[in-house]
Design an enzyme around this catalytic site. Structure first.
Site, PDB file in Angstrom:
ATOM      1  N   ARG A  47      69.348  -1.032  53.798  1.00 54.74           N
ATOM      2  CA  ARG A  47      69.485  -0.512  52.423  1.00 54.74           C
ATOM      3  C   ARG A  47      70.693   0.399  52.310  1.00 54.74           C
ATOM      4  O   ARG A  47      71.423   0.357  51.326  1.00 54.74           O
ATOM      5  CB  ARG A  47      68.213   0.249  52.019  1.00 54.74           C
ATOM      6  CG  ARG A  47      67.067  -0.677  51.719  1.00 54.74           C
ATOM      7  CD  ARG A  47      65.743   0.044  51.778  1.00 54.74           C
ATOM      8  NE  ARG A  47      65.541   0.984  50.709  1.00 54.74           N
ATOM      9  CZ  ARG A  47      64.669   1.997  50.781  1.00 54.74           C
ATOM     10  NH1 ARG A  47      63.970   2.199  51.877  1.00 54.74           N
ATOM     11  NH2 ARG A  47      64.518   2.798  49.761  1.00 54.74           N
TER      12      ARG A  47
ATOM     13  N   LYS B 172      65.655  11.315  44.395  1.00 55.37           N
ATOM     14  CA  LYS B 172      65.706  10.904  42.979  1.00 55.37           C
ATOM     15  C   LYS B 172      64.296  10.792  42.388  1.00 55.37           C
ATOM     16  O   LYS B 172      64.035  11.275  41.309  1.00 55.37           O
ATOM     17  CB  LYS B 172      66.359   9.520  42.807  1.00 55.37           C
ATOM     18  CG  LYS B 172      67.802   9.421  43.172  1.00 55.37           C
ATOM     19  CD  LYS B 172      68.384   8.075  42.725  1.00 55.37           C
ATOM     20  CE  LYS B 172      67.717   6.848  43.331  1.00 55.37           C
ATOM     21  NZ  LYS B 172      67.912   6.650  44.763  1.00 55.37           N
TER      22      LYS B 172
ATOM     23  N   ARG C 281      56.007   2.787  52.323  1.00 57.58           N
ATOM     24  CA  ARG C 281      56.603   1.614  51.675  1.00 57.58           C
ATOM     25  C   ARG C 281      57.105   0.645  52.743  1.00 57.58           C
ATOM     26  O   ARG C 281      57.655   1.061  53.753  1.00 57.58           O
ATOM     27  CB  ARG C 281      57.793   2.051  50.809  1.00 57.58           C
ATOM     28  CG  ARG C 281      57.382   2.572  49.466  1.00 57.58           C
ATOM     29  CD  ARG C 281      58.521   3.194  48.711  1.00 57.58           C
ATOM     30  NE  ARG C 281      59.760   2.422  48.734  1.00 57.58           N
ATOM     31  CZ  ARG C 281      60.816   2.715  47.978  1.00 57.58           C
ATOM     32  NH1 ARG C 281      60.773   3.728  47.141  1.00 57.58           N
ATOM     33  NH2 ARG C 281      61.918   1.999  48.053  1.00 57.58           N
TER      34      ARG C 281
ATOM     35  N   ARG D 162      72.579   0.580  39.494  1.00 61.24           N
ATOM     36  CA  ARG D 162      73.036   0.587  40.882  1.00 61.24           C
ATOM     37  C   ARG D 162      74.362  -0.149  41.038  1.00 61.24           C
ATOM     38  O   ARG D 162      74.873  -0.263  42.141  1.00 61.24           O
ATOM     39  CB  ARG D 162      71.992  -0.043  41.791  1.00 61.24           C
ATOM     40  CG  ARG D 162      70.949   0.964  42.295  1.00 61.24           C
ATOM     41  CD  ARG D 162      69.882   0.182  42.988  1.00 61.24           C
ATOM     42  NE  ARG D 162      69.226   0.841  44.068  1.00 61.24           N
ATOM     43  CZ  ARG D 162      67.982   1.320  44.001  1.00 61.24           C
ATOM     44  NH1 ARG D 162      67.322   1.307  42.880  1.00 61.24           N
ATOM     45  NH2 ARG D 162      67.418   1.815  45.080  1.00 61.24           N
TER      46      ARG D 162
ATOM     47  N   ARG E 112      58.946   9.365  54.758  1.00 58.92           N
ATOM     48  CA  ARG E 112      58.461   9.348  53.366  1.00 58.92           C
ATOM     49  C   ARG E 112      57.129   8.599  53.280  1.00 58.92           C
ATOM     50  O   ARG E 112      56.913   7.590  53.950  1.00 58.92           O
ATOM     51  CB  ARG E 112      59.478   8.649  52.466  1.00 58.92           C
ATOM     52  CG  ARG E 112      58.957   8.515  51.044  1.00 58.92           C
ATOM     53  CD  ARG E 112      60.043   8.249  50.053  1.00 58.92           C
ATOM     54  NE  ARG E 112      60.630   6.931  50.195  1.00 58.92           N
ATOM     55  CZ  ARG E 112      61.630   6.510  49.429  1.00 58.92           C
ATOM     56  NH1 ARG E 112      62.157   7.303  48.525  1.00 58.92           N
ATOM     57  NH2 ARG E 112      62.122   5.305  49.610  1.00 58.92           N
TER      58      ARG E 112
HETATM   59  P1  AMP Z   1      63.856   2.146  44.895  1.00 62.53           P
HETATM   60  O1  AMP Z   1      62.409   2.447  44.710  1.00 62.53           O
HETATM   61  O2  AMP Z   1      64.703   2.636  43.730  1.00 62.53           O
HETATM   62  O3  AMP Z   1      64.399   2.591  46.228  1.00 62.53           O
HETATM   63  O4  AMP Z   1      64.001   0.547  44.851  1.00 62.53           O
HETATM   64  C1  AMP Z   1      63.343  -0.262  45.810  1.00 62.53           C
HETATM   65  C2  AMP Z   1      64.038  -1.603  45.864  1.00 62.53           C
HETATM   66  O5  AMP Z   1      63.927  -2.242  44.563  1.00 62.53           O
HETATM   67  C3  AMP Z   1      65.524  -1.542  46.154  1.00 62.53           C
HETATM   68  O6  AMP Z   1      65.764  -1.490  47.556  1.00 62.53           O
HETATM   69  C4  AMP Z   1      66.008  -2.845  45.513  1.00 62.53           C
HETATM   70  O7  AMP Z   1      65.704  -3.952  46.343  1.00 62.53           O
HETATM   71  C5  AMP Z   1      65.126  -2.948  44.260  1.00 62.53           C
HETATM   72  N1  AMP Z   1      65.769  -2.274  43.101  1.00 62.53           N
HETATM   73  C6  AMP Z   1      65.352  -1.149  42.473  1.00 62.53           C
HETATM   74  N2  AMP Z   1      66.166  -0.823  41.460  1.00 62.53           N
HETATM   75  C7  AMP Z   1      67.135  -1.774  41.441  1.00 62.53           C
HETATM   76  C8  AMP Z   1      68.309  -1.988  40.640  1.00 62.53           C
HETATM   77  N3  AMP Z   1      68.653  -1.128  39.665  1.00 62.53           N
HETATM   78  N4  AMP Z   1      69.061  -3.083  40.912  1.00 62.53           N
HETATM   79  C9  AMP Z   1      68.727  -3.945  41.876  1.00 62.53           C
HETATM   80  N5  AMP Z   1      67.674  -3.789  42.700  1.00 62.53           N
HETATM   81  C10 AMP Z   1      66.867  -2.708  42.485  1.00 62.53           C
END
Ligand code: AMP
Length: 206
Positions: A163, A13, A152, A88, A122
């Protein structure tokens, strides 16, 4: 062009959002990036979000939705945007629906085994923010801009599994967009260029 990219962590994404935003000059709205920026700046929001992120859990909706409301008020969002990592859950999808009329919600599908393989390799670029991959680096640096890369915290294998378990996109979000007639799905391929071609076929029709 107002779109959201859906899909499991590691489906590409973020990479695809970068490519789309570059080609179509759109802002890339990644809630994960906004949380990470807050964590590195040591803000109160960052401290609260980190507790959940470290466990591989979703950050509560009140925090997440408030950052999206603020972001959408910025003038660069007027001509469109690409959401990556939001919504989400159904509550987030409904709140977003009240704020903007989306053109498309596109799911990038990927099998669990491949997700684990990709996420453990990654890396993120410190300079351009580009998500990259151990195999793509040039002399250990970002293949795009030569910046230093890092892993990360939540890409550690144990957190990846948490996750995947805790953050499976609920079917009701998919059904919500199907009912609106804006849902599309592609399967992530081995190369970002091929995956982008599949996405662009959809985007060109908007
Ligand atoms: P990502 O970079 O999109 O994988 O997001 C990293 C982390 O941020 C996720 O594992 C969640 O803990 C938090 N996060 C990101 N976007 C959301 C969302 N829309 N709702 C809730 N938690 C989020």
């Amino acid at each position: 062009m107002k779109i959201v990219l859906l899909g499991p962590p590691g489906s590409g994404k973020g990479t695809q959002a970068h490519i789309i935003c570059e080609k179509y000059s759109l802002p890339h709205i990644s809630t994960g990036d906004i949380f990470r920026a807050n964590i590195s700046q040591g803000t109160e929001l960052g401290k609260r979000a980190k507790e959940y992120m470290d466990q591989g859990s979703l950050v509560p909706d009140d925090l997440t939705i408030s950052i999206v409301v603020d972001r959408l008020k910025q003038p660069d969002c007027e001509k469109g945007f690409v959401f990556d990592g939001f919504p989400r859950n159904l509550n987030q999808a409904k709140k977003l629906d009240k704020m903007v009329a989306l053109d498309k919600a596109i799911m990038i599908h990927l099998d669990d085994e491949e997700i684990i393989n990709r996420l453990s390799k990654r890396r993120m670029c410190k300079k351009c923010g580009n998500p990259t991959h151990l195999d793509w680096l040039v002399d250990g640096k970002c293949e795009k801009c030569g910046g230093e890369v890092y892993q990360r915290d939540d890409d550690a294998e144990a957190t990846i599994k948490a996750r995947l378990e805790k953050q499976k996109l609920p079917q009701d979000v998919i059904d919500f967009y199907k009912q609106k007639g804006i849902y599309e799905q592609i399967t992530s391929t081995d190369t970002k260029e091929e995956t982008f071609k599949l996405l662009d076929e959809i985007l060109k029709k908007i």
